[in-house]
Design a protein around this motif. Structure first.
Motif, short mmCIF file in Angstrom:
data_model
loop_
_atom_site.label_atom_id
_atom_site.label_comp_id
_atom_site.label_asym_id
_atom_site.label_seq_id
_atom_site.Cartn_x
_atom_site.Cartn_y
_atom_site.Cartn_z
N GLY A 126 18.82 5.90 -3.66
CA GLY A 126 17.64 6.22 -3.01
C GLY A 126 17.26 5.61 -2.14
O GLY A 126 18.13 4.51 -1.43
N SER A 146 13.08 1.96 1.26
CA SER A 146 11.44 2.14 1.08
C SER A 146 11.01 3.40 0.84
O SER A 146 11.67 4.70 1.54
CB SER A 146 10.89 1.76 2.40
OG SER A 146 11.05 0.45 2.65
N VAL A 147 10.10 3.73 -0.17
CA VAL A 147 9.51 5.00 -0.23
C VAL A 147 8.50 4.89 1.11
O VAL A 147 7.75 4.02 1.22
CB VAL A 147 8.40 4.83 -1.44
CG1 VAL A 147 7.30 6.15 -1.60
CG2 VAL A 147 9.22 4.74 -2.82
N GLU A 148 8.69 6.22 1.76
CA GLU A 148 7.81 6.22 3.03
C GLU A 148 6.90 7.16 3.14
O GLU A 148 5.47 6.85 3.24
CB GLU A 148 8.97 6.27 4.24
CG GLU A 148 9.87 5.28 4.43
CD GLU A 148 11.10 5.70 5.29
OE1 GLU A 148 11.05 6.76 5.99
OE2 GLU A 148 11.89 4.87 5.30
N GLN A 158 9.65 12.60 2.49
CA GLN A 158 10.93 11.72 2.77
C GLN A 158 11.74 11.37 1.23
O GLN A 158 12.80 11.46 1.03
CB GLN A 158 10.75 10.53 3.42
CG GLN A 158 11.48 9.37 3.57
CD GLN A 158 11.48 8.18 2.60
OE1 GLN A 158 10.36 8.29 1.82
NE2 GLN A 158 12.32 7.07 2.41
N THR A 159 10.65 10.96 0.42
CA THR A 159 11.23 10.38 -1.08
C THR A 159 11.80 11.83 -1.80
O THR A 159 12.85 11.69 -2.37
CB THR A 159 9.90 9.75 -1.62
OG1 THR A 159 9.33 8.71 -1.00
CG2 THR A 159 10.55 9.04 -3.04
N ALA A 183 15.64 12.31 -2.97
CA ALA A 183 15.69 12.33 -4.37
C ALA A 183 16.36 13.47 -4.87
O ALA A 183 17.27 13.44 -5.88
CB ALA A 183 14.22 12.10 -5.20
N GLY A 204 13.47 3.15 -5.22
CA GLY A 204 12.84 3.19 -3.82
C GLY A 204 11.87 1.97 -4.13
O GLY A 204 11.25 1.79 -4.98
N GLY A 239 2.94 3.74 -2.83
CA GLY A 239 4.28 4.04 -2.85
C GLY A 239 4.87 4.48 -4.26
O GLY A 239 5.88 5.37 -4.59
N LEU A 270 6.85 7.58 -6.06
CA LEU A 270 7.97 7.43 -6.60
C LEU A 270 8.24 7.94 -8.01
O LEU A 270 8.88 8.65 -8.41
CB LEU A 270 8.57 6.02 -6.53
CG LEU A 270 9.94 5.79 -7.12
CD1 LEU A 270 10.89 6.30 -6.11
CD2 LEU A 270 10.06 4.36 -7.42
N SER A 327 12.16 0.02 -9.15
CA SER A 327 11.15 -0.44 -7.93
C SER A 327 11.08 -2.08 -7.96
O SER A 327 11.13 -2.46 -9.05
CB SER A 327 10.08 0.21 -7.62
OG SER A 327 9.39 0.11 -6.30
N HIS A 386 19.42 7.81 3.19
CA HIS A 386 18.39 8.30 3.85
C HIS A 386 18.83 9.63 4.40
O HIS A 386 19.98 9.64 4.90
CB HIS A 386 17.76 7.10 4.88
CG HIS A 386 16.45 7.62 5.28
ND1 HIS A 386 16.21 8.54 6.02
CD2 HIS A 386 15.03 6.91 4.92
CE1 HIS A 386 14.74 8.53 6.05
NE2 HIS A 386 14.24 7.56 5.40
#
Ligand code: PEP
Ligand code: MN
Length: 345
Positions: free
Chosen positions: A100, A103-105, A109-110, A114, A127, A146, A150, A163, A300
């Motif tokens: 993953g 960072s969870v942004e 994006q996540t 995923a 994440g 965040g 997630l 996390s 990413h």
């Protein structure tokens, strides 16, 4: 000290030993194994007199533990441990891929990453929401929002999530939202945090400190087990050396060393271990060949836009290709891909 019970010892006989340990003001840790139960003792300042236990019914032998760590040692439990992470087994013969974004942004994006990670065959989604950044001026993670992203994405793609917790405050939140709590390299020797996480009943991913020896890693894990939380997965993520062709030096020999000394699963993180996208997949393959119990990989879909660790994120296609190669490599060490969560409609 370790008290090994006979193969046929009854639960009552085990209980009697535990009572005697408690009567001495010490803590007993029954460790069920495939063949027999062992009981680890912690809380003693000096040596405990073996004769106090040797003659109790059901006791096979009393062994002084030669290492400073007890509960994590193979002496305490010869069989490799399997840690269940939200329904996915890690350890034993089960190889798991944690993947993953660093960072969870954003939710988009996540979810995008995923979906790729799920489709690639990885079993556990990672994440970061609380990020331990070298500079206080760089992105520090989204915090609780965040974790919420997630969690929602984990539900959507039906994957367990992990996390990092940075301190006691974030620990409560990570424990609430996630299936597994990551303790990062910088906190490996934060003993009060280790004790606190040891009092929880959630799986822990404990990363090796960048200047820590294998013994120090195992002692850190011992803090968690000593508090009663036996669900620990270790992670080799590279150490600081003079080498400057790599962000850290991925110490794959540590995997072999740990597996000889400890029953805990150990996975390898070639992302932080190398810091460079082009090195991640080759070192991941090497980690599998050496006998790691899993991988943790940063992915990413737009690495150049990543808010943290942009230079080490691999593309989703690279992750898929790597995972497709695993069936050729895993039989070398008697492992197979852990069963991912089954998708429900
Ligand atoms: C991470 O996994 O994002 C991380 C910060 O790792 P480490 O603690 O190994 O640096
Ligand atoms: Mn990272």
């Amino acid at each position: 000290m370790l008290i090994v019970m006979t193969v046929g010892a009854t639960p009552q006989q085990v209980e009697r030993v535990i009572e005697r340990v408690s009567a001495l003001g010490l803590k007993a840790h029954p460790i069920p194994g495939a063949q027999r139960v062992a009981i680890g003792i912690t809380g003693n300042q000096g040596a405990v007199e073996p004769a106090l236990f040797e003659n109790l019914p059901g006791v096979l032998e009393v062994i002084p533990v030669s290492h400073p760590y007890k509960l994590v040692s193979r002496e305490a439990k010869p069989e490799s441990s399997i840690v269940m992470v939200g329904g996915v087994p890690v350890g034993g013969d089960n190889f798991a891929v944690f993947a993953g974004p660093c960072s969870v942004e954003t939710p988009e994006q996540t979810l995008t990453i995923a979906r790729h990670v799920r489709a690639s065959g990885a079993q556990i989604l990672r994440g970061g929401a609380f990020k331990p950044r070298t500079s206080p001026y760089t992105f520090q993670g989204l915090g609780e929002p965040g974790l919420a992203i997630l969690r929602d994405v984990g539900h959507e793609v039906q994957m367990p999530i992990v996390s990092e917790a940075l301190d006691e405050g974030s620990l409560d939140l990570v424990a609430e939202y996630c299936d597994m709590i990551q303790i990062g390299a910088r906190n490996m020797q934060n003993y009060s945090l280790l004790r606190t996480v040891g009092r929880l009943r959630k799986p822990v991913l404990l990363k090796r400190g960048m200047g820590a020896t294998v013994d120090e890693l195992l002692m850190a894990a011992e803090y968690v087990l000593a508090e009663g939380n036996y669900q620990v997965v270790l992670c080799e993520r590279g150490i600081r050396t003079f080498a400057d062709h790599t962000r850290n030096t991925l110490d794959l020999a540590a995997v072999v060393a740990v597996q000889r000394l400890s029953h805990l699963p150990i996975i390898v993180d070639p992302s932080h271990g190398t810091g460079k996208r082009h090195k991640v997949v080759p070192l991941a393959r090497a980690a599998v060949a050496v006998g790691a119990d899993g991988l943790m990989i940063e992915v990413h879909h737009e690495p150049s836009q990543a808010l943290s660790d942009a230079s080490q994120a691999i593309l989703p296609g690279e992750l898929s290709e790597l995972i497709q190669q695993l069936p050729q490599l895993l039989p070398l060490t008697g492992r197979h891909m852990a069963q991912p969560l089954r998708l429900s409609a």
